[in-house]
Motif scaffolding. Sequence first.
Motif, PDB file in Angstrom:
ATOM      1  N   VAL A  66       0.851  -1.205   0.000  1.00 19.81           N
ATOM      2  CA  VAL A  66       0.000   0.000   0.000  1.00 19.81           C
ATOM      3  C   VAL A  66       0.885   1.254   0.000  1.00 19.81           C
ATOM      4  N   GLY A  67       1.970   1.220   0.798  1.00 18.29           N
ATOM      5  CA  GLY A  67       2.882   2.369   0.867  1.00 18.29           C
ATOM      6  C   GLY A  67       3.522   2.684  -0.481  1.00 18.29           C
ATOM      7  N   ILE A  68       3.861   1.624  -1.244  1.00 15.82           N
ATOM      8  CA  ILE A  68       4.477   1.816  -2.563  1.00 15.82           C
ATOM      9  C   ILE A  68       3.520   2.589  -3.478  1.00 15.82           C
ATOM     10  N   VAL A  69       2.270   2.124  -3.534  1.00 18.44           N
ATOM     11  CA  VAL A  69       1.284   2.761  -4.429  1.00 18.44           C
ATOM     12  C   VAL A  69       0.890   4.137  -3.895  1.00 18.44           C
ATOM     13  N   TYR A  70       0.680   4.227  -2.585  1.00 17.43           N
ATOM     14  CA  TYR A  70       0.273   5.503  -1.978  1.00 17.43           C
ATOM     15  C   TYR A  70       1.334   6.585  -2.211  1.00 17.43           C
ATOM     16  N   GLY A  71       2.611   6.247  -1.952  1.00 20.17           N
ATOM     17  CA  GLY A  71       3.685   7.229  -2.144  1.00 20.17           C
ATOM     18  C   GLY A  71       3.727   7.722  -3.585  1.00 20.17           C
ATOM     19  N   SER A  72       3.542   6.792  -4.537  1.00 15.68           N
ATOM     20  CA  SER A  72       3.586   7.161  -5.955  1.00 15.68           C
ATOM     21  C   SER A  72       2.407   8.039  -6.341  1.00 15.68           C
ATOM     22  N   LEU A  73       1.214   7.708  -5.838  1.00 14.52           N
ATOM     23  CA  LEU A  73       0.020   8.511  -6.178  1.00 14.52           C
ATOM     24  C   LEU A  73       0.127   9.931  -5.624  1.00 14.52           C
ATOM     25  N   VAL A  74       0.642  10.056  -4.403  1.00  9.82           N
ATOM     26  CA  VAL A  74       0.831  11.401  -3.836  1.00  9.82           C
ATOM     27  C   VAL A  74       1.823  12.195  -4.683  1.00  9.82           C
ATOM     28  N   CYS A  75       2.889  11.522  -5.110  1.00 14.15           N
ATOM     29  CA  CYS A  75       3.903  12.194  -5.944  1.00 14.15           C
ATOM     30  C   CYS A  75       3.323  12.654  -7.276  1.00 14.15           C
ATOM     31  N   ILE A  76       2.440  11.834  -7.866  1.00 14.86           N
ATOM     32  CA  ILE A  76       1.795  12.234  -9.131  1.00 14.86           C
ATOM     33  C   ILE A  76       0.946  13.479  -8.907  1.00 14.86           C
ATOM     34  N   ALA A  77       0.226  13.502  -7.763  1.00 10.98           N
ATOM     35  CA  ALA A  77      -0.595  14.680  -7.446  1.00 10.98           C
ATOM     36  C   ALA A  77       0.272  15.928  -7.260  1.00 10.98           C
ATOM     37  N   LEU A  78       1.434  15.753  -6.635  1.00  5.50           N
ATOM     38  CA  LEU A  78       2.335  16.890  -6.403  1.00  5.50           C
ATOM     39  C   LEU A  78       3.014  17.347  -7.695  1.00  5.50           C
ATOM     40  N   ALA A  79       3.265  16.391  -8.604  1.00  3.93           N
ATOM     41  CA  ALA A  79       4.034  16.708  -9.814  1.00  3.93           C
ATOM     42  C   ALA A  79       3.188  17.402 -10.887  1.00  3.93           C
ATOM     43  N   ARG A  80       1.859  17.209 -10.849  1.00  4.88           N
ATOM     44  CA  ARG A  80       1.040  17.749 -11.943  1.00  4.88           C
ATOM     45  C   ARG A  80       0.983  19.274 -11.884  1.00  4.88           C
ATOM     46  N   ARG A  81       0.675  19.860 -13.018  1.00  6.28           N
ATOM     47  CA  ARG A  81       0.601  21.311 -13.118  1.00  6.28           C
ATOM     48  C   ARG A  81      -0.549  21.830 -12.256  1.00  6.28           C
ATOM     49  N   GLY A  82      -0.272  22.850 -11.474  1.00  3.58           N
ATOM     50  CA  GLY A  82      -1.295  23.412 -10.586  1.00  3.58           C
ATOM     51  C   GLY A  82      -1.431  22.669  -9.271  1.00  3.58           C
ATOM     52  N   GLY A  83      -0.588  21.643  -9.064  1.00  5.24           N
ATOM     53  CA  GLY A  83      -0.684  20.848  -7.835  1.00  5.24           C
ATOM     54  C   GLY A  83      -0.006  21.488  -6.638  1.00  5.24           C
ATOM     55  N   LYS A  84       0.671  22.615  -6.855  1.00  2.49           N
ATOM     56  CA  LYS A  84       1.392  23.333  -5.793  1.00  2.49           C
ATOM     57  C   LYS A  84       2.340  22.399  -5.037  1.00  2.49           C
ATOM     58  N   GLY A  85       2.996  21.550  -5.806  1.00  8.43           N
ATOM     59  CA  GLY A  85       3.898  20.579  -5.195  1.00  8.43           C
ATOM     60  C   GLY A  85       5.276  21.163  -4.948  1.00  8.43           C
ATOM     61  N   ASP A  86       5.863  20.763  -3.825  1.00  6.37           N
ATOM     62  CA  ASP A  86       7.228  21.169  -3.498  1.00  6.37           C
ATOM     63  C   ASP A  86       8.144  20.008  -3.871  1.00  6.37           C
ATOM     64  N   LEU A  87       9.248  20.312  -4.550  1.00  7.77           N
ATOM     65  CA  LEU A  87      10.143  19.259  -5.044  1.00  7.77           C
ATOM     66  C   LEU A  87      10.730  18.433  -3.895  1.00  7.77           C
ATOM     67  N   LYS A  88      11.068  19.091  -2.776  1.00  8.41           N
ATOM     68  CA  LYS A  88      11.594  18.347  -1.617  1.00  8.41           C
ATOM     69  C   LYS A  88      10.521  17.426  -1.047  1.00  8.41           C
ATOM     70  N   ARG A  89       9.288  17.930  -0.990  1.00  3.75           N
ATOM     71  CA  ARG A  89       8.190  17.127  -0.456  1.00  3.75           C
ATOM     72  C   ARG A  89       7.919  15.923  -1.358  1.00  3.75           C
ATOM     73  N   LEU A  90       8.026  16.154  -2.669  1.00  6.70           N
ATOM     74  CA  LEU A  90       7.797  15.068  -3.623  1.00  6.70           C
ATOM     75  C   LEU A  90       8.827  13.949  -3.425  1.00  6.70           C
ATOM     76  N   ILE A  91      10.091  14.325  -3.262  1.00  6.13           N
ATOM     77  CA  ILE A  91      11.131  13.306  -3.077  1.00  6.13           C
ATOM     78  C   ILE A  91      10.951  12.598  -1.727  1.00  6.13           C
ATOM     79  N   ALA A  92      10.464  13.336  -0.722  1.00  5.71           N
ATOM     80  CA  ALA A  92      10.179  12.717   0.577  1.00  5.71           C
ATOM     81  C   ALA A  92       9.098  11.645   0.435  1.00  5.71           C
ATOM     82  N   TYR A  93       8.026  11.962  -0.300  1.00  5.22           N
ATOM     83  CA  TYR A  93       6.968  10.963  -0.505  1.00  5.22           C
ATOM     84  C   TYR A  93       7.465   9.808  -1.374  1.00  5.22           C
ATOM     85  N   SER A  94       8.396  10.101  -2.289  1.00  5.16           N
ATOM     86  CA  SER A  94       8.947   9.006  -3.097  1.00  5.16           C
ATOM     87  C   SER A  94       9.690   8.022  -2.197  1.00  5.16           C
TER      88      SER A  94
END
Length: 530
Positions: free
Chosen positions: A298-326
């Motif tokens: 579950v953690g593998i899929v969950y971490g990836s889905l959160v990262c996709i949400a952060l990476a998309r345009r308009g997602g207001k994602g922080d690059l450090k936060r994205l790598i943390a979730y990865s």
Amino acid sequence: MSHTVMQLLLAAIVVLPLLGAVAALLPAPPGLKGKSPEQAVLRHGVTVTGVVLALSIALAAGFDHDHPARMQATTDLPWIPALGIRIHLGVDGISLPLLVLTALLTFLCALYSYFKMPVGPSPKAFVALLLVLETGTLATFAVLDLMLFFLAFETVLIPMYFLIARWGGEGRERAAWRFILYTVLGSVVMLLGLLLVGLDGGTFDMVALATDNGSSLSHTTQVIAVLAIGVGLAVKAPMWPLHSWLPDAHTAAPTVGSVLLAGVLLKMGTYGFVRIVLPVAPDGAHTFAPYLGAFAAVGIVYGSLVCIALARRGGKGDLKRLIAYSSVGHMGFVLLGIATLTPTGVNGALFANVAHGLITGLLFFLVGAIKDRYGTSDLDSLAGTTGAALYGRAPRLGGLLAFGAVASLGLPGLAGFWGEMLAMFGSFRPADGLSRPAFLVFMALAGLGTLLTAAYLLVVVRRVCMGGEVDPAAEKAGLMPDGPALADVRRHELAAWSPLVALTVLAGLWPAALLGLTDPAVQQLLAGGN
């Protein structure tokens, strides 16, 4: 190399950073001040961590690679006889790679800080905390007594708390508090489990308990102990859903704090599972393995889905936060490998541990450099108003970010590939008595996670390295992304990052170097040290 020399090397590796931390707080001798006392203490940090790295490489060179399952460089002295606690140190094929990885990453962080000291209070305190952190992590991988393991495990928390709280960025105090509360609460439960094992088994010696292989512990004792110890280790690992302290801590931490948190501290949890839980309480481990596998998948899929949400345009994602979730996703592969209870899976977990330390350490260094240049790590800002377009404005930096991304997504030929593949191989045929259909589902979820990982990392590379996005509001305001060329990779950055790049390629092309160390030790550990 003689046993006495190896003993002294290992003892020096563990103790030297602590002595260096004390020395860092003392006034600099007049002849060593250089331009300023601050520069002198930062140079001191580089020197001490450099010596520790040299000693760890010497230890690895003197290690008997023909017998990696045997504990080497052992020291066994009485410490608190009344409680049966001993100062017991040693390394085998499982702990040696993590020891060298810790020494390397700490040295690279000290070198990076010499040229780019994080904004904050006294450099003396910064260097002292960095060295105490190194002592705690090195000791965690070197000690062979349950109580010493717990003390080393806890030693790390205080310096990391202060590194985040005093030298971190926005939201640092809240992030530091969450980090300390989660990990301390997990550790309290873990201590109860360690005490239960030690008192019921009649010894706190990890080697003796592993050789005993749980025969002196009842099934109920093992189940309770694994639950208690597992919770403490899972918080540090970080296992879903006990991971929520991690993204805040990474986002707020200074660059070197993020590198050490991802590269070293997370490994302490998974190392504890392999070193303590699997050999000391095999029945308990067997009982909880399907649940650990489920949480990992579950953690593998969950971490990836959160990262996709952060990476998309308009997602207001922080690059450090994205790598943390990865990291939640990548460490999920490590936990899945452990949950299979097979030599293939556990070897994969240990390989993925080291690969994650190299690749994610590099990625956090790169994000720190991007933030220094642009003043932000917000993905929308980098791709929009500031128009990162690193390939055109800082091509070497862009190339390194792309390299880190493809290594992280598990490209064959780089370090990230082997650990994840072996963890899935282990899931395909888990240990006897474990539900194969359940582990096939976990394997399928892990496979889905690799596809999602590739998706979000390629989106990040496209947005940050290629740019080309124009925010209509920014265009109207005249803030077009055609900026001047930026400072590309500087010399000190190249010095700090090159070893990580080289080792990522080396581990990917020559996995036998690492697997040859871990496999005999893992086989013996799962067989009960016989």
